[in-house]
Design an enzyme around this catalytic site. Structure first.
Site, PDB file in Angstrom:
ATOM      1  N   THR A 132     -48.566  34.733  10.305  1.00  0.00           N
ATOM      2  CA  THR A 132     -48.349  35.952  11.079  1.00  0.00           C
ATOM      3  C   THR A 132     -49.260  37.094  10.616  1.00  0.00           C
ATOM      4  O   THR A 132     -49.658  37.138   9.447  1.00  0.00           O
ATOM      5  CB  THR A 132     -46.869  36.388  10.938  1.00  0.00           C
ATOM      6  OG1 THR A 132     -46.713  37.712  11.418  1.00  0.00           O
ATOM      7  CG2 THR A 132     -46.415  36.365   9.485  1.00  0.00           C
ATOM      8  N   GLU A 150     -48.233  39.887  10.064  1.00  0.00           N
ATOM      9  CA  GLU A 150     -47.443  40.763   9.189  1.00  0.00           C
ATOM     10  C   GLU A 150     -47.829  40.609   7.721  1.00  0.00           C
ATOM     11  O   GLU A 150     -47.510  41.469   6.898  1.00  0.00           O
ATOM     12  CB  GLU A 150     -45.944  40.513   9.385  1.00  0.00           C
ATOM     13  CG  GLU A 150     -45.531  40.778  10.825  1.00  0.00           C
ATOM     14  CD  GLU A 150     -44.033  40.889  11.050  1.00  0.00           C
ATOM     15  OE1 GLU A 150     -43.314  41.269  10.116  1.00  0.00           O
ATOM     16  OE2 GLU A 150     -43.600  40.595  12.168  1.00  0.00           O
ATOM     17  N   TYR A 185     -39.808  39.012   4.589  1.00  0.00           N
ATOM     18  CA  TYR A 185     -40.342  37.982   5.507  1.00  0.00           C
ATOM     19  C   TYR A 185     -41.848  37.875   5.355  1.00  0.00           C
ATOM     20  O   TYR A 185     -42.405  36.783   5.144  1.00  0.00           O
ATOM     21  CB  TYR A 185     -39.975  38.324   6.964  1.00  0.00           C
ATOM     22  CG  TYR A 185     -40.805  37.587   7.995  1.00  0.00           C
ATOM     23  CD1 TYR A 185     -40.724  36.202   8.125  1.00  0.00           C
ATOM     24  CD2 TYR A 185     -41.702  38.267   8.841  1.00  0.00           C
ATOM     25  CE1 TYR A 185     -41.500  35.510   9.061  1.00  0.00           C
ATOM     26  CE2 TYR A 185     -42.475  37.588   9.773  1.00  0.00           C
ATOM     27  CZ  TYR A 185     -42.376  36.212   9.881  1.00  0.00           C
ATOM     28  OH  TYR A 185     -43.143  35.534  10.795  1.00  0.00           O
TER      29      TYR A 185
END
Ligand code: NAD
Length: 322
Positions: free
Chosen positions: A127, A129, A151
């Site tokens: 991801t 992120e 996460y």
């Protein structure tokens, strides 16, 4: 080609399986898939229902942390596409332990199994992120990894493990980092289906803070096309960003959905901001575009189609609401 797909009953994994078996990807007509999924709260066999009777699909209910299962399951596969993960940022803030177990330990267990079985190709799905938050400009694959949420940190750790397995053991592993996905079959805790299902129930939209956090949106079908492109043409030990080119603040997103469902701004309810909420994500995906990738679903069209899917499939999402 025999592919083992982890997290195959989740949102993106199931889309990948439906496309692969439905013949949507170029170049490969014969695909057999072993769909491996632990069926956590996010896994749903109904996501695979459209291909349930396909002769090329076999489903295995199992955990990527189970080394014994992997030892018997992995041999004979040509590729692993690794989606399985704990994925919801808010849940990672409430309880990071499950994220460390599945995303870090699970990924390492899977890679060790792949190494033992001599799997020729692995795609580790990650991801944007992992890069943290960016005020201006866009991240390239060379940008430093600087995650904020548990996460994102667990995914960043998994990326490092995957790249270490490529470098140390010479395994043919590529890592993909994608922007926010949306589309059908997304669990209604994520912002787009959350907003849609709230409006369909006549409820207000809970907007974190003042809604100025910016996300780059990509339709799940485009994400799957990007992963396929990396699987076919990506290089070992390389990272590929998969961007959407559709940056929107959460407030803009809320307004688009209010318009779609015929509601006014009074349906927006500001709620306390998420802890450590990243301000903005933005990917430069020119490296993947050189391999021939480009997103095909314009955001406005994809959002309307997604809203229609949730309108027509309330029997899928109603049982999943808290
Ligand atoms: P999801 O939460 O919808 O699905 C995850 C799936 O993994 C579920 O089916 C779950 O049962 C399964 N799973 C969880 N733990 C497991 C375990 N220990 N063993 C086997 N299966 C397990 O997630 P998603 O949105 O489909 O995301 C898939 C991947 O794509 C993740 O790795 C995620 O980090 C990445 N990603 C997601 C997005 C997004 O916007 N959703 C964006 C970029 C990258």
């Amino acid at each position: 080609m025999r592919a083992l797909v982890t997290g195959a009953a989740g949102f993106i994994g199931s889309a990948f399986v439906r496309h692969a078996l439905g013949g949507s990807f170029p170049g490969r007509t014969e695909v057999e898939i072993t769909a491996l999924d632990a069926l956590t709260y996010a896994g749903n066999m109904e996501n695979l229902a459209p291909v349930a009777g396909h002769p090329g699909l076999s489903f295995v209910h199992g955990d990527i942390c189970d080394a014994t299962l992997l030892r018997s399951l992995l041999p004979g596969h040509d590729v692993i596409v690794h989606f399985a993960a704990e994925t919801h940022v808010d849940r990672s803030i409430e309880g990071p332990g499950a994220f460390i177990r599945t995303n870090l330990v699970g990924t390492q267990t899977l890679l060790e199994g792949a190494r033992g079985a001599g799997i020729p190709r692995v795609i580790h799905v990650s991801t944007d992120e992992v890069y943290g938050s960016i005020a201006k400009g866009s991240w390239t694959e060379e940008s430093p990894v600087d995650p904020n949420s548990p996460y994102a940190a667990s995914k960043a750790g998994a990326d490092h493990i995957a790249l270490a397995y490529a470098r140390t053991y010479g395994m043919n592993i590529s890592v993909t980092r994608c922007s926010n996905n949306y589309g059908p079959y997304q669990f209604p805790e994520k912002v787009i289906p959350r907003f849609i299902t709230q409006l369909m129930n006549g409820r207000s939209l809970p907007l974190y803070g003042n809604g100025d956090n910016i996300r780059d949106w990509l339709h799940v079908d485009d994400h799957c096309r990007g992963i396929w492109q990396v699987l076919e043409h990506g290089l070992p030990g390389e990272v590929y960003n998969i961007g959407g080119g559709s940056e929107l603040s959460n407030l803009q997103l809320a307004h688009l959905l209010l318009e779609e469902f015929g509601f006014g701004p009074e349906m927006i309810e500001s709620v306390p901001d998420r802890l450590g909420h990243d301000k903005r994500y933005s990917l430069d995906d020119s490296k993947l575009r050189l391999l021939g990738y480009a997103p095909q679903v314009p955001f406005s069209e994809g959002l309307r189609q997604t809203a229609d899917w949730y309108r027509e499939n309330s029997s899928w999402w109603r049982p999943l609401l808290p």
